[in-house]
Write a protein that holds these residues in place. Sequence first.
Motif, PDB file in Angstrom:
ATOM      1  N   ARG A  67      11.271 -37.114 -38.302  1.00  0.00           N
ATOM      2  CA  ARG A  67      11.607 -36.345 -39.497  1.00  0.00           C
ATOM      3  C   ARG A  67      12.583 -35.202 -39.214  1.00  0.00           C
ATOM      4  O   ARG A  67      13.509 -34.935 -39.989  1.00  0.00           O
ATOM      5  CB  ARG A  67      10.315 -35.801 -40.122  1.00  0.00           C
ATOM      6  CG  ARG A  67      10.518 -35.067 -41.436  1.00  0.00           C
ATOM      7  CD  ARG A  67       9.205 -34.471 -41.940  1.00  0.00           C
ATOM      8  NE  ARG A  67       9.366 -33.770 -43.193  1.00  0.00           N
ATOM      9  CZ  ARG A  67       9.235 -34.315 -44.390  1.00  0.00           C
ATOM     10  NH1 ARG A  67       8.942 -35.607 -44.488  1.00  0.00           N
ATOM     11  NH2 ARG A  67       9.398 -33.602 -45.486  1.00  0.00           N
ATOM     12  N   TRP A  79       8.639 -44.215 -45.623  1.00  0.00           N
ATOM     13  CA  TRP A  79       7.958 -43.256 -46.485  1.00  0.00           C
ATOM     14  C   TRP A  79       8.151 -41.793 -46.121  1.00  0.00           C
ATOM     15  O   TRP A  79       8.135 -40.927 -47.008  1.00  0.00           O
ATOM     16  CB  TRP A  79       6.445 -43.542 -46.466  1.00  0.00           C
ATOM     17  CG  TRP A  79       6.062 -44.922 -46.861  1.00  0.00           C
ATOM     18  CD1 TRP A  79       5.787 -45.976 -46.041  1.00  0.00           C
ATOM     19  CD2 TRP A  79       5.915 -45.414 -48.200  1.00  0.00           C
ATOM     20  NE1 TRP A  79       5.475 -47.094 -46.763  1.00  0.00           N
ATOM     21  CE2 TRP A  79       5.534 -46.779 -48.107  1.00  0.00           C
ATOM     22  CE3 TRP A  79       6.044 -44.831 -49.468  1.00  0.00           C
ATOM     23  CZ2 TRP A  79       5.301 -47.568 -49.225  1.00  0.00           C
ATOM     24  CZ3 TRP A  79       5.813 -45.621 -50.579  1.00  0.00           C
ATOM     25  CH2 TRP A  79       5.449 -46.978 -50.454  1.00  0.00           C
ATOM     26  N   ASP A  80       8.304 -41.495 -44.851  1.00  0.00           N
ATOM     27  CA  ASP A  80       8.167 -40.105 -44.396  1.00  0.00           C
ATOM     28  C   ASP A  80       9.290 -39.183 -44.858  1.00  0.00           C
ATOM     29  O   ASP A  80       9.080 -37.991 -45.081  1.00  0.00           O
ATOM     30  CB  ASP A  80       8.080 -40.092 -42.865  1.00  0.00           C
ATOM     31  CG  ASP A  80       7.832 -38.705 -42.307  1.00  0.00           C
ATOM     32  OD1 ASP A  80       6.767 -38.126 -42.620  1.00  0.00           O
ATOM     33  OD2 ASP A  80       8.701 -38.193 -41.572  1.00  0.00           O
ATOM     34  N   TRP A  81      10.495 -39.711 -45.016  1.00  0.00           N
ATOM     35  CA  TRP A  81      11.669 -38.885 -45.271  1.00  0.00           C
ATOM     36  C   TRP A  81      11.969 -38.680 -46.761  1.00  0.00           C
ATOM     37  O   TRP A  81      12.909 -37.958 -47.110  1.00  0.00           O
ATOM     38  CB  TRP A  81      12.904 -39.521 -44.619  1.00  0.00           C
ATOM     39  CG  TRP A  81      13.092 -40.960 -44.990  1.00  0.00           C
ATOM     40  CD1 TRP A  81      12.610 -42.038 -44.326  1.00  0.00           C
ATOM     41  CD2 TRP A  81      13.787 -41.479 -46.145  1.00  0.00           C
ATOM     42  NE1 TRP A  81      12.950 -43.211 -44.975  1.00  0.00           N
ATOM     43  CE2 TRP A  81      13.670 -42.890 -46.090  1.00  0.00           C
ATOM     44  CE3 TRP A  81      14.485 -40.893 -47.206  1.00  0.00           C
ATOM     45  CZ2 TRP A  81      14.233 -43.720 -47.063  1.00  0.00           C
ATOM     46  CZ3 TRP A  81      15.040 -41.711 -48.165  1.00  0.00           C
ATOM     47  CH2 TRP A  81      14.910 -43.100 -48.089  1.00  0.00           C
ATOM     48  N   SER A 106       8.164 -41.884 -34.158  1.00  0.00           N
ATOM     49  CA  SER A 106       7.368 -41.132 -35.120  1.00  0.00           C
ATOM     50  C   SER A 106       5.904 -41.571 -35.029  1.00  0.00           C
ATOM     51  O   SER A 106       5.549 -42.436 -34.209  1.00  0.00           O
ATOM     52  CB  SER A 106       7.911 -41.354 -36.530  1.00  0.00           C
ATOM     53  OG  SER A 106       7.325 -40.473 -37.454  1.00  0.00           O
ATOM     54  N   ASP A 135       7.034 -44.806 -41.123  1.00  0.00           N
ATOM     55  CA  ASP A 135       7.636 -43.513 -41.484  1.00  0.00           C
ATOM     56  C   ASP A 135       9.112 -43.672 -41.830  1.00  0.00           C
ATOM     57  O   ASP A 135       9.662 -42.849 -42.576  1.00  0.00           O
ATOM     58  CB  ASP A 135       7.475 -42.508 -40.338  1.00  0.00           C
ATOM     59  CG  ASP A 135       6.053 -41.984 -40.211  1.00  0.00           C
ATOM     60  OD1 ASP A 135       5.264 -42.172 -41.158  1.00  0.00           O
ATOM     61  OD2 ASP A 135       5.729 -41.395 -39.163  1.00  0.00           O
TER      62      ASP A 135
END
Length: 374
Positions: A60, A107-109, A99, A104
């Motif tokens: 991230r 979804w993570d960003w 990560s 990720d």
Amino acid sequence: MKNNLRLAMMSFADINNYGDILFSHVFDMELRNRIPDVEIDFFTPSTIDLEGYHYEGYNRLKVDGKYDGIFLAGGEVVHLFDERTWQPIYEKQQKQVVSKYASDTVWDWVDCQSAFKAWLSVGVRPFGDKWDELKINNTISSLDYISCRGILSKKILEGSNFESFNKKIEITPDLGWIFPQYLDSQNQRGKHYREFIPTDTEYLLFQVHNITEEEAKIVANDLREAKQKYGYQIVMMPVIHLWKDEVYLEQINKVAGEEFIVLPNNLSVVQMLDVIVHASLTVTSSLHVAITALADGVPASVFNKWQGSKLQDLYGLQFRTDFLVSEVTEFANIFEKLEFERQHSKSLSLYAQFMREKLKETFDGIVNRMTNSR
């Protein structure tokens, strides 16, 4: 457009799958056609150099506030099956996910700081017991643009509510419909396939994985009969390296008395592209081998025991569901249909042209939206 536009593209190219690798290449091609000086960094769950591209392991901190646009482009990657899907894949390939989760990169960003964030032509798997309404709704709200590659993917993302229709979730063609254009953009058409296939040889391209020994015998016999009836050499090309499809192809060829051509299992994506577009007919278990063939007007059938949403979307949207085969008992009947389509159908080339034009409009629209967001 202002100079030095910086973009990040997320994918799973690091699993070394034909379609996942080419998503990066065609995304790069389309953006540079419109913004020649664009800077694009490519991210995957692990760090790897592959087919001329460097893929940085996603974290991230590497993307938050650092890019004008962040994209997830292509692939059936929208799901939450880290333990069932991604973890076994990365462990099998002995690759280190940077990560916390491989997912990720999906979804993570989505809530990172960036002027434009998008999912482009993605596939969505049924979530099953992993459905997380809050996470999914927050993601849809956070993204500036979302498009799925088929109506089934869209409906899954809408919670399988057939009365719902979220206009923010668009439908755009799979990026595979422009794979042959990448071959042409690199001036590589016709420069590779004759390295493996004798001159003046017309061929039926075949690929499959996950069949039994008994099924291999049936397939081998059916392919030999098709070769004799239609005059095509049978060329087998390994594509799904993760599941070692070369083992199944060698097994079939052995049963057939070694009379087919089995290509090496380490071809580059450009070499594979060139082999696909020069085939007369194609039968494959790979979605993106089929799309590549269809995109160049080559009649293609999918022979796969699993008829998931992505295969149903492709053949349903083409009005060609009878070319989607799951049982070995149906296999022999597909060749006559493909040959008839090759000789008589006009819809394949028209459909491919339509899909290319829709993708052109899609990329034009994305660039315009990014321009307005800066």
